[in-house]
Design a protein around this motif. Structure first.
Motif, mmCIF file in Angstrom:
data_model
loop_
_atom_site.group_PDB
_atom_site.id
_atom_site.type_symbol
_atom_site.label_atom_id
_atom_site.label_comp_id
_atom_site.label_asym_id
_atom_site.label_seq_id
_atom_site.Cartn_x
_atom_site.Cartn_y
_atom_site.Cartn_z
ATOM 1 N N GLY A 193 0.791 -1.226 0.000
ATOM 2 C CA GLY A 193 0.000 0.000 0.000
ATOM 3 C C GLY A 193 0.816 1.265 0.000
ATOM 4 N N LEU A 194 2.123 1.173 0.283
ATOM 5 C CA LEU A 194 2.973 2.352 0.344
ATOM 6 C C LEU A 194 3.107 2.985 -1.045
ATOM 7 N N GLN A 195 2.867 4.278 -1.133
ATOM 8 C CA GLN A 195 3.009 5.024 -2.380
ATOM 9 C C GLN A 195 3.945 6.212 -2.127
ATOM 10 N N LEU A 196 4.943 6.394 -3.033
ATOM 11 C CA LEU A 196 5.949 7.421 -2.829
ATOM 12 C C LEU A 196 6.041 8.362 -4.023
ATOM 13 N N THR A 197 6.447 9.589 -3.756
ATOM 14 C CA THR A 197 6.779 10.549 -4.798
ATOM 15 C C THR A 197 8.158 11.110 -4.499
ATOM 16 N N GLY A 198 8.713 11.888 -5.458
ATOM 17 C CA GLY A 198 10.009 12.504 -5.246
ATOM 18 C C GLY A 198 11.143 11.671 -5.814
ATOM 19 N N ARG A 199 12.378 12.162 -5.607
ATOM 20 C CA ARG A 199 13.551 11.481 -6.133
ATOM 21 C C ARG A 199 14.616 11.375 -5.038
ATOM 22 N N ILE A 200 15.540 10.438 -5.255
ATOM 23 C CA ILE A 200 16.609 10.201 -4.287
ATOM 24 C C ILE A 200 17.889 9.894 -5.047
ATOM 25 N N GLN A 236 8.591 11.570 -0.506
ATOM 26 C CA GLN A 236 7.401 11.806 0.308
ATOM 27 C C GLN A 236 6.446 10.634 0.119
ATOM 28 N N ALA A 237 5.724 10.303 1.198
ATOM 29 C CA ALA A 237 4.728 9.226 1.115
ATOM 30 C C ALA A 237 3.348 9.832 0.922
ATOM 31 N N THR A 238 2.697 9.456 -0.177
ATOM 32 C CA THR A 238 1.312 9.890 -0.398
ATOM 33 C C THR A 238 0.325 8.888 0.189
ATOM 34 N N ARG A 239 0.846 7.711 0.535
ATOM 35 C CA ARG A 239 -0.001 6.694 1.165
ATOM 36 C C ARG A 239 0.892 5.826 2.030
ATOM 37 N N GLU A 240 0.446 5.571 3.271
ATOM 38 C CA GLU A 240 1.227 4.779 4.216
ATOM 39 C C GLU A 240 0.926 3.285 4.023
ATOM 40 N N PRO A 241 1.829 2.407 4.497
ATOM 41 C CA PRO A 241 1.574 0.968 4.412
ATOM 42 C C PRO A 241 0.289 0.573 5.141
ATOM 43 N N SER A 242 -0.470 -0.304 4.520
ATOM 44 C CA SER A 242 -1.777 -0.672 5.087
ATOM 45 C C SER A 242 -1.655 -1.354 6.435
ATOM 46 N N HIS A 243 -0.652 -2.222 6.590
ATOM 47 C CA HIS A 243 -0.552 -3.020 7.813
ATOM 48 C C HIS A 243 0.566 -2.555 8.740
ATOM 49 N N ALA A 244 1.208 -1.444 8.394
ATOM 50 C CA ALA A 244 2.268 -0.918 9.257
ATOM 51 C C ALA A 244 2.245 0.601 9.167
ATOM 52 N N ASP A 245 1.090 1.171 9.490
ATOM 53 C CA ASP A 245 0.902 2.612 9.383
ATOM 54 C C ASP A 245 1.390 3.283 10.657
ATOM 55 N N THR A 246 2.508 3.995 10.562
ATOM 56 C CA THR A 246 3.068 4.637 11.756
ATOM 57 C C THR A 246 2.266 5.854 12.188
ATOM 58 N N LYS A 247 1.323 6.312 11.344
ATOM 59 C CA LYS A 247 0.448 7.425 11.740
ATOM 60 C C LYS A 247 -0.628 6.971 12.705
ATOM 61 N N THR A 248 -1.038 5.724 12.572
ATOM 62 C CA THR A 248 -2.103 5.181 13.409
ATOM 63 C C THR A 248 -1.502 4.558 14.651
#
Length: 588
Positions: free
Chosen positions: A326-333, A360-372
């Motif tokens: 579920g993790l979605q990222l933008t940007g460059r490295i 940057q993360a536009t979506r956090e991992p579904s089963h490991a969401d550090t926001k929740t």
């Protein structure tokens, strides 16, 4: 043709001559025998003179005899050595010298040794012919060993004509259908090999086992004082399993190419450039390795060009992305990592990071969401602990500051200033591991330890380490330092099956965590690297700490004084006091 004779011992010198003992011929017992391998000439010194048997001349020998018939020598349980670098054990064989040429067949085993490697042959079967052209054909199981690893190739066929050796593997059921073909030319000092789904299980690197397969080409040639190797190809389902690195394995399938230069005189290896591509991610590697007078030094640099953050994430193995679904990222490295490792002087080992990251993360991992915020944590023993408001949950605001400062001083001194990763501690851990020649220290921060406890399995693996890096980055982006520290203090193990400050304070001092003294806090922080081990390091009466645990507590207090959390007077006062414990874990 005369009756075959038995040879018991053959000793071959560096010039190609050999001495044979234990041979009887009808003319009488000989004293010595010599054979020149390159001219196919056999000289036997008998009791009554020298019999010179030569295919090419046909002229009378020194004894006046004339060679006009075949001679055959039967080999049985024969040992052949060449200047301590070559050794063969011939189970059986026959050498026939006739006017039309030389025919030899042998079965047995052998080994070739150099300063850097040993090549062993088993199930060796070979036939040699010498007439207008020289040809040797045969097959063998080949095993090569160096100080860094080994290589196994069963059932390899070979054919040598005019100094060029053609080699090929014959597929066996134990090695699937993989194969390789190629040639070796001692005259031009060159070699070319092509691999087709060749199994990497044949390679062992210093105790680390590879699996998967390789398809590609390798060319090696001698250019002045250097050996030059060029390779390109693809690895499929590459896995590395090592007791020092991982208990479970992670599969990747990269494309690769490299150019390597090796100087035997200086024992110096240089690999530049080496390109590795996984999906849409390309990594450039450069390696220098030197061994001089027993001292080993390695310089390694990895460069990542500007790359999409999401492409880099998608290049990770599926086993890594499973937990991060579920993790979605933008940007460059982009960036580079450089290290120099000196196995003879570990303190000079360096590790440098230079990373430019605007991911940057536009979506956090579904089963490991550090926001929740998780409400419970499952310990390694299967128990569920509260990590949100609950009677057994200890809010950090209820603690004296010396409690959490003791843990920060002991586990992660730079906790309040780093972004989740402490590069100075990683370098220090690398030096310690180099000095010990094994993995003894990881350099994880408090943030990394919390991620492991909350979201990941306890198994050591490359997959888990990569997951830990990504989730630590997300935790630091979504959570305050004090909240990270609060959760950590409520899940940390402090005794056998005793987790968090609520249980730890009660177990060791029979009091709530909010009443812990400075000395008691330092004791609990001292336990965190190995709580079960340190719990047992107590004297029989359960009142006096063993010397190593007492010193560990003093290290915590010294770090607190160095960080300015306590005064040096506090440090000196507490290091002379005895700590009173309520309960101890004694050895069974």
């Amino acid at each position: 043709m005369s009756k075959p004779q038995t040879v018991r011992d053959i000793d071959v010198g560096i010039d190609g001559n050999c001495t044979i003992t234990g041979l009887k011929l009808p003319q009488g017992r000989f004293e010595t025998a010599e054979a020149n391998i390159f001219s196919t000439q056999l000289k036997l010194k008998l009791d009554n003179g020298v019999l010179d048997i030569s295919r090419s001349s046909g002229r009378p020998s020194e004894s006046g005899s004339k060679f006009n018939r075949s001679v055959a020598v039967e080999l049985s349980n024969t040992e052949l050595s060449w200047n301590s670098t070559m050794h063969f054990e011939i189970d059986k064989g026959v050498i026939e010298i006739a006017p039309q040429g030389v025919i030899a067949t042998i079965e047995g085993s052998g080994r070739l040794k150099s300063r850097h490697a040993t090549v062993a042959f088993s199930r060796l079967r070979a036939s040699a012919f010498k007439s207008s052209k020289t040809a040797i054909v045969g097959s063998a199981d080949i095993w090569a060993q160096t100080s860094k690893g080994s290589f196994v190739a069963p059932n390899v066929t070979f054919q040598m004509t005019q100094g060029v050796v053609q080699i090929a593997s014959t597929p066996e059921s134990s090695l699937t259908s993989g194969k390789f073909t190629g040639y070796i030319s001692p005259e031009t000092q060159s070699m070319e090999l092509e691999f087709y789904s060749w199994p990497l299980s044949s390679i062992n690197l210093g105790g680390s086992q590879l699996s998967g397969s390789i398809t590609g080409a390798l060319k090696v040639s001698k250019e002045e004082e250097f050996w030059v190797g060029m390779a390109q190809g693809a690895l499929t389902n590459l896995k590395l399993e090592s007791d020092n690195l991982a208990k479970t394995t992670t599969a990747i399938s990269p494309d690769f190419s490299f150019v390597a230069n090796y100087s035997p005189a200086e024992d110096f290896l240089q690999v530049r450039p080496a390109e590795v591509a996984i999906g849409n991610t390309n990594i450039s590697l450069s390696l220098d390795a030197s061994v001089s007078d027993g001292s080993e030094t390695i310089w390694l640099q990895a460069d990542l060009p500007s790359t999409s953050c999401h492409d880099l994430y998608l290049s990770a193995p599926a086993s890594v992305r499973s937990t991060l679904s579920g993790l979605q990222l933008t940007g460059r490295i982009e960036g580079k990592i450089k290290t120099s490792i000196d196995f003879d002087n570990a303190d000079s080992t360096t590790l440098e990071f230079d990373i430019d990251n605007d991911c940057q993360a536009t979506r956090e991992p579904s089963h490991a969401d550090t926001k929740t915020a998780a409400k419970t944590h499952t310990t390694r023993t299967g128990r569920k602990l509260p990590i949100s408001p609950h009677p057994q949950f200890v809010p950090i605001k209820t603690l004296p500051s010396h409690v959490y400062k003791a843990f920060v001083s002991g586990e992660d001194a730079a906790f309040f200033v780093h972004n989740g990763f402490d590069t100075n501690q990683l370098e220090r851990s690398l030096r310690i591991n180099v000095d010990q020649r094994k993995m003894v220290r990881g350099g994880s921060t408090i943030s990394q330890q919390l991620v492991k406890n909350l979201f990941l399995s306890p198994n050591r693996s490359v997959s888990r380490k990569l997951q830990e890096v990504i989730l630590t980055w997300r935790l630091e982006a979504n959570t305050s330092k004090m909240r990270i520290l609060e959760q950590y203090l409520n899940v940390i193990e402090l005794a056998p099956d005793t987790f968090g400050l609520y249980e730890g304070a009660e177990y060791w001092f029979d009091k709530p965590a909010s009443l812990l003294t400075l000395h008691e806090a330092a004791f609990l922080a001292a336990l965190t690297p190995a709580p079960t081990y340190f719990s047992k390091r107590l004297n029989e009466n359960g009142r006096v700490l063993q010397a190593d645990l007492r010193e560990r507590v003093n290290v915590i207090l010294r770090a607190m004084a160095r960080n300015g959390y306590i005064t040096w007077d506090d440090y000196r006062r507490l290091t002379t006091r005895r700590l009173k414990l309520h309960q101890v874990q004694r050895e069974a």
